[in-house]
Write a protein that holds these residues in place. Structure first.
Motif, PDB file in Angstrom:
ATOM      1  N   LEU A   1       0.819  -1.215   0.000  1.00  0.00           N
ATOM      2  CA  LEU A   1       0.000   0.000   0.000  1.00  0.00           C
ATOM      3  C   LEU A   1       0.851   1.262   0.000  1.00  0.00           C
ATOM      4  N   SER A   2       1.971   1.240   0.723  1.00  0.00           N
ATOM      5  CA  SER A   2       2.852   2.421   0.745  1.00  0.00           C
ATOM      6  C   SER A   2       3.402   2.717  -0.640  1.00  0.00           C
ATOM      7  N   VAL A   3       3.800   1.680  -1.363  1.00  0.00           N
ATOM      8  CA  VAL A   3       4.321   1.877  -2.713  1.00  0.00           C
ATOM      9  C   VAL A   3       3.214   2.410  -3.629  1.00  0.00           C
ATOM     10  N   ILE A   4       2.008   1.852  -3.518  1.00  0.00           N
ATOM     11  CA  ILE A   4       0.890   2.324  -4.342  1.00  0.00           C
ATOM     12  C   ILE A   4       0.574   3.789  -4.029  1.00  0.00           C
ATOM     13  N   PHE A   5       0.496   4.136  -2.742  1.00  0.00           N
ATOM     14  CA  PHE A   5       0.190   5.521  -2.365  1.00  0.00           C
ATOM     15  C   PHE A   5       1.282   6.477  -2.818  1.00  0.00           C
ATOM     16  N   LEU A   6       2.536   6.050  -2.730  1.00  0.00           N
ATOM     17  CA  LEU A   6       3.641   6.907  -3.172  1.00  0.00           C
ATOM     18  C   LEU A   6       3.564   7.130  -4.682  1.00  0.00           C
ATOM     19  N   LEU A   7       3.309   6.065  -5.440  1.00  0.00           N
ATOM     20  CA  LEU A   7       3.192   6.207  -6.897  1.00  0.00           C
ATOM     21  C   LEU A   7       1.997   7.069  -7.280  1.00  0.00           C
ATOM     22  N   LEU A   8       0.877   6.897  -6.583  1.00  0.00           N
ATOM     23  CA  LEU A   8      -0.293   7.739  -6.859  1.00  0.00           C
ATOM     24  C   LEU A   8      -0.012   9.206  -6.563  1.00  0.00           C
ATOM     25  N   SER A   9       0.685   9.477  -5.490  1.00  0.00           N
ATOM     26  CA  SER A   9       0.989  10.874  -5.170  1.00  0.00           C
ATOM     27  C   SER A   9       1.935  11.487  -6.200  1.00  0.00           C
ATOM     28  N   ILE A  10       2.857  10.692  -6.729  1.00  0.00           N
ATOM     29  CA  ILE A  10       3.758  11.193  -7.774  1.00  0.00           C
ATOM     30  C   ILE A  10       2.964  11.484  -9.050  1.00  0.00           C
ATOM     31  N   VAL A  11       2.067  10.569  -9.425  1.00  0.00           N
ATOM     32  CA  VAL A  11       1.252  10.768 -10.623  1.00  0.00           C
ATOM     33  C   VAL A  11       0.373  12.003 -10.465  1.00  0.00           C
ATOM     34  N   ILE A  12      -0.227  12.171  -9.314  1.00  0.00           N
ATOM     35  CA  ILE A  12      -1.072  13.344  -9.076  1.00  0.00           C
ATOM     36  C   ILE A  12      -0.243  14.622  -9.130  1.00  0.00           C
ATOM     37  N   ASP A  13       0.933  14.572  -8.521  1.00  0.00           N
ATOM     38  CA  ASP A  13       1.800  15.753  -8.565  1.00  0.00           C
ATOM     39  C   ASP A  13       2.193  16.117  -9.987  1.00  0.00           C
ATOM     40  N   VAL A  14       2.512  15.128 -10.789  1.00  0.00           N
ATOM     41  CA  VAL A  14       2.958  15.389 -12.162  1.00  0.00           C
ATOM     42  C   VAL A  14       1.790  15.796 -13.052  1.00  0.00           C
ATOM     43  N   ALA A  15       0.640  15.179 -12.872  1.00  0.00           N
ATOM     44  CA  ALA A  15      -0.493  15.430 -13.776  1.00  0.00           C
ATOM     45  C   ALA A  15      -1.349  16.617 -13.356  1.00  0.00           C
ATOM     46  N   VAL A  16      -1.605  16.771 -12.097  1.00  0.00           N
ATOM     47  CA  VAL A  16      -2.573  17.769 -11.645  1.00  0.00           C
ATOM     48  C   VAL A  16      -1.920  19.076 -11.223  1.00  0.00           C
ATOM     49  N   LEU A  17      -0.802  19.007 -10.565  1.00  0.00           N
ATOM     50  CA  LEU A  17      -0.181  20.211 -10.019  1.00  0.00           C
ATOM     51  C   LEU A  17       0.155  21.256 -11.082  1.00  0.00           C
ATOM     52  N   PRO A  18       0.751  20.892 -12.219  1.00  0.00           N
ATOM     53  CA  PRO A  18       1.013  21.923 -13.235  1.00  0.00           C
ATOM     54  C   PRO A  18      -0.268  22.591 -13.741  1.00  0.00           C
ATOM     55  N   HIS A  19      -1.330  21.823 -13.873  1.00  0.00           N
ATOM     56  CA  HIS A  19      -2.610  22.389 -14.311  1.00  0.00           C
ATOM     57  C   HIS A  19      -3.157  23.363 -13.265  1.00  0.00           C
ATOM     58  N   MET A  20      -3.060  23.003 -12.012  1.00  0.00           N
ATOM     59  CA  MET A  20      -3.531  23.887 -10.941  1.00  0.00           C
ATOM     60  C   MET A  20      -2.719  25.163 -10.878  1.00  0.00           C
ATOM     61  N   LEU A  21      -1.411  25.055 -11.077  1.00  0.00           N
ATOM     62  CA  LEU A  21      -0.548  26.233 -11.039  1.00  0.00           C
ATOM     63  C   LEU A  21      -0.833  27.171 -12.204  1.00  0.00           C
ATOM     64  N   SER A  22      -1.070  26.612 -13.382  1.00  0.00           N
ATOM     65  CA  SER A  22      -1.364  27.474 -14.540  1.00  0.00           C
ATOM     66  C   SER A  22      -2.724  28.137 -14.395  1.00  0.00           C
ATOM     67  N   THR A  23      -3.686  27.462 -13.817  1.00  0.00           N
ATOM     68  CA  THR A  23      -5.011  28.034 -13.575  1.00  0.00           C
ATOM     69  C   THR A  23      -4.929  29.133 -12.528  1.00  0.00           C
ATOM     70  N   ALA A  24      -4.137  28.935 -11.493  1.00  0.00           N
ATOM     71  CA  ALA A  24      -3.993  29.930 -10.434  1.00  0.00           C
ATOM     72  C   ALA A  24      -3.311  31.190 -10.938  1.00  0.00           C
ATOM     73  N   SER A  25      -2.389  31.051 -11.873  1.00  0.00           N
ATOM     74  CA  SER A  25      -1.675  32.232 -12.384  1.00  0.00           C
ATOM     75  C   SER A  25      -2.537  33.058 -13.333  1.00  0.00           C
ATOM     76  N   THR A  26      -3.515  32.455 -14.016  1.00  0.00           N
ATOM     77  CA  THR A  26      -4.388  33.191 -14.929  1.00  0.00           C
ATOM     78  C   THR A  26      -5.550  33.855 -14.219  1.00  0.00           C
ATOM     79  N   VAL A  27      -5.860  33.440 -12.991  1.00  0.00           N
ATOM     80  CA  VAL A  27      -6.961  34.009 -12.237  1.00  0.00           C
ATOM     81  C   VAL A  27      -6.606  35.414 -11.733  1.00  0.00           C
ATOM     82  N   LYS A  28      -5.368  35.672 -11.453  1.00  0.00           N
ATOM     83  CA  LYS A  28      -4.945  36.971 -10.911  1.00  0.00           C
ATOM     84  C   LYS A  28      -5.251  38.037 -11.843  1.00  0.00           C
TER      85      LYS A  28
END
Length: 111
Positions: A84-111
């Motif tokens: 489970l630790s390996v699965i959770f770590l891999l999921l967090s990496i995938v979420i960081d790579v896939a979702v975080l850049p999108h959230m950052l670009s959306t946050a910068s255009t809202v200003k």
């Protein structure tokens, strides 16, 4: 044979008796003795799986090593924590790579 100590006598009968009853001549056990105790590291590993997965991985590996050496219970718990630790770590990496850049670009255009 009055006055003869059977432990020091060289009579073959005495030596066989001593060798048969001596724990030094018992065959060593290759498997660790089964224990009724759970391995504490395995319990900590399953807890840290949900708190901080890298720590769950490390504790899972350590607990598996200890269980193999001591014969304590908790092998399934340690394996579950490790998987489970390996699965959770891999999921967090995938979420960081896939979702975080999108959230950052959306946050910068809202200003």
């Amino acid at each position: 044979m009055l006055g003869v100590d059977p432990r020091t006598s060289h009579h073959p009968m005495h030596l066989e008796h001593l060798m048969a009853n001596s724990p030094a001549y018992d065959q060593p056990s290759t498997a660790p003795a089964s224990s009724t105790r759970f391995n504490v590291m395995a319990i900590l590993a399953i807890i840290f799986t949900f708190v901080f997965s890298p720590a769950g991985i490390v504790l899972g590996i350590i607990s598996l090593s200890q269980i193999r050496r001591t014969g304590e219970r908790g092998h399934g718990l340690a394996m579950t924590a490790l998987i489970l630790s390996v699965i959770f770590l891999l999921l967090s990496i995938v979420i960081d790579v896939a979702v975080l850049p999108h959230m950052l670009s959306t946050a910068s255009t809202v200003k």
